[in-house]
Design an enzyme around this catalytic site. Structure first.
Site, mmCIF file in Angstrom:
data_model
loop_
_atom_site.group_PDB
_atom_site.id
_atom_site.type_symbol
_atom_site.label_atom_id
_atom_site.label_comp_id
_atom_site.label_asym_id
_atom_site.label_seq_id
_atom_site.Cartn_x
_atom_site.Cartn_y
_atom_site.Cartn_z
ATOM 1 N N HIS A 191 0.877 -1.179 0.000
ATOM 2 C CA HIS A 191 0.000 0.000 0.000
ATOM 3 C C HIS A 191 0.918 1.233 0.000
ATOM 4 C CE1 HIS A 191 -2.337 -2.969 2.388
ATOM 5 N NE2 HIS A 191 -3.431 -2.389 1.948
ATOM 6 N N ASP A 196 2.461 1.835 3.306
ATOM 7 C CA ASP A 196 3.423 0.845 3.823
ATOM 8 C C ASP A 196 4.861 1.304 3.596
ATOM 9 O OD1 ASP A 196 1.352 -0.922 4.422
ATOM 10 O OD2 ASP A 196 1.474 -1.907 2.460
#
Ligand code: XLS
Ligand code: NI
Ligand code: NI
Length: 447
Positions: A104, A107
């Site tokens: 993501h 992340d």
């Protein structure tokens, strides 16, 4: 922080075979082994996920983080910590020998004080990720945007009652789609974690459906505008975090896409534990998605039979995965998809090497399931009986009905005139279950 995060694994996890006593070695998985004319690695297309494995400290609702993850400890400057996280992640991916990874936006880069700052952080970290990919050869299976952690998304992203939240989510997805394109990602995933409701008392279902359809249409348009040729994937889940999520399961997603003329644009990313949360087996979700032409990719994990939430454990059942692999391989296998380890260690698995043990076990389980599936395909264990079961539809009255050559009244008249007298036949379920077990017990164990 040491320059190497996993010094006990010298270079790459090797193949030890079924008699190996080395825990840090594959027992079944050999990337180059040919199965039905294709390398094991190319069948399975394994990916490591950066969220649970590198961005989660082992917290749960009752307690703080337990894992050994120096970059998550909050002492380092956020961008420096983000760089350390990527270094550890790519060291792990390379040593494991996984060909792919997934992430993501949040992340790999910290959220800034403004959208512009967050976007700049992400762009800077994507440069770093690109260097690691170049150096290690790891590829991106899919990218996605985190539209569920920040408080602004508490009432949903695309389905939020506030259009400004919709716009903010659009901005995030626009950037992440472009990032995924830049990193040559094979797919782009949308998981609607907060697209659903907590209570119907404050929810306008019709409006929220329209909003979601608009959002997904905009995403598909942008994909074509920028020339991204990867697959757009929706990830079904019935609930958690919301009480009800709109992308409940594959069949629900199919109905939604059909209602909004989006069937050509999206496929599904099926997660094992989401299937079981929906009251299905993983086998059911895979077979259904294939049957309706929506199968795309898999988040491979498992739930726990004794509790009802998304425990995301590493897969360890050959019995269960063999049947899903069978459906996937017999219909041609993955195209852009793969098996992403959207999996969490248990909170007590705090040692950094637990990450290796968990992935090795999961990959071996997939490899062994692939061998069983190949054996079932080659021996026609299930296909023969299945073809035979429906054979009558290919000729005579069966072909006439399907070809539109018989009206309801004509069928009624023919049955009334006699000569049509169906004779019930055995479904042979237990016999087939035995045949599957025989393959599980005997499929080729070693080259
Ligand atoms: C959560 C989902 C999530 C998606 C990516 O349950 O599985 O991890 O795969 O946003
Ligand atoms: Ni997932
Ligand atoms: Ni999940």
């Amino acid at each position: 922080m040491s320059s190497e995060f996993f010094p006990n694994v010298a270079e790459r996890i090797g193949f030890g075979g079924l008699t190996s006593t080395e825990p840090l070695a594959f027992k079944v998985y050999e990337p180059d082994r040919m199965v039905l004319g294709k390398r094991m690695e190319d069948h399975l297309r394994i990916a490591v996920c950066l969220w649970h494995s590198f961005n989660w400290p082992g917290t749960d609702v009752f307690g703080s983080g337990t894992f050994d993850r120096p970059w998550l400890e909050g002492t380092a400057e956020p961008m420096e910590a983000a760089r350390a996280k990527l270094e550890a992640a790519f060291e792990f991916i390379a040593k494991l020998g996984a060909p792919f990874y997934c992430f993501h936006d949040r992340d790999i880069a910290p959220e800034g004080a403004t959208f512009a700052e967050s976007a700049a952080n992400l762009d800077a970290m994507v440069d770093v990720a690109a260097e690691h990919m170049e150096r290690t050869g790891a590829r991106l299976l899919w990218g996605t945007a985190n539209l569920f952690s920040h408080p602004r998304y508490a009432a949903g992203a695309a389905t939020n009652p506030d259009p400004e939240v919709f716009a903010y989510a659009a901005a995030q997805v626009r950037q992440m789609l472009e990032v995924t394109h830049r990193l040559d990602g094979a797919n782009y995933v949308l998981w609607g974690g907060r697209e659903g409701y907590e209570t119907l008392l404050n929810t306008d279902l019709r409006r929220e459906e329209e909003q979601l359809a608009r959002f997904l249409t905009l995403v598909a348009e942008h994909k074509h505008r920028i020339g991204f040729t990867g697959t757009l994937l929706l990830e079904p889940k019935p609930q958690e975090p919301t009480k009800h999520q709109y992308d409940y399961d594959s069949a629900t997603v199919q109905g939604f896409l059909a209602r909004h003329d989006l069937l050509d644009e999206y496929r599904v990313n099926i997660e094992v534990n989401h299937a079981t949360l929906a009251g299905h087996s993983f086998h059911h979700e895979v077979a259904t998605a294939i049957a309706i032409g929506l199968f795309g990719s898999v988040d491979v994990n498992r739930g726990d039979y004794q509790n009802g939430w998304d425990t995301d454990q590493f897969p360890n059942s050959v019995d269960e995965l063999s049947l899903a692999l069978y459906e996937i391989v017999r219909t041609g296998g993955f195209t852009t998809g793969g098996f992403n380890f959207d999996t969490k260690l248990r909170r007590q698995s705090m040692d950094r090497y637990d990450l290796f043990h968990a992935h090795i076990g999961g990959i071996d389980t997939l490899a062994r399931s692939l061998l069983v599936a190949a054996d079932m395909i080659e021996s026609g264990t299930l296909e023969g009986p299945r073809i035979e079961r429906y054979a009558a539809w290919d000729t005579g009255i069966g072909a006439e009905i399907l070809g539109g050559g018989a009206s309801l009244a004509q069928l009624g008249d023919r049955v009334a005139a006699g000569g049509i007298e169906p004779r019930p036949r055995s479904g042979r379920q237990e016999e087939l279950e035995n045949a599957v077990n025989q393959r599980i017990w005997s499929a080729d164990r070693q080259p």
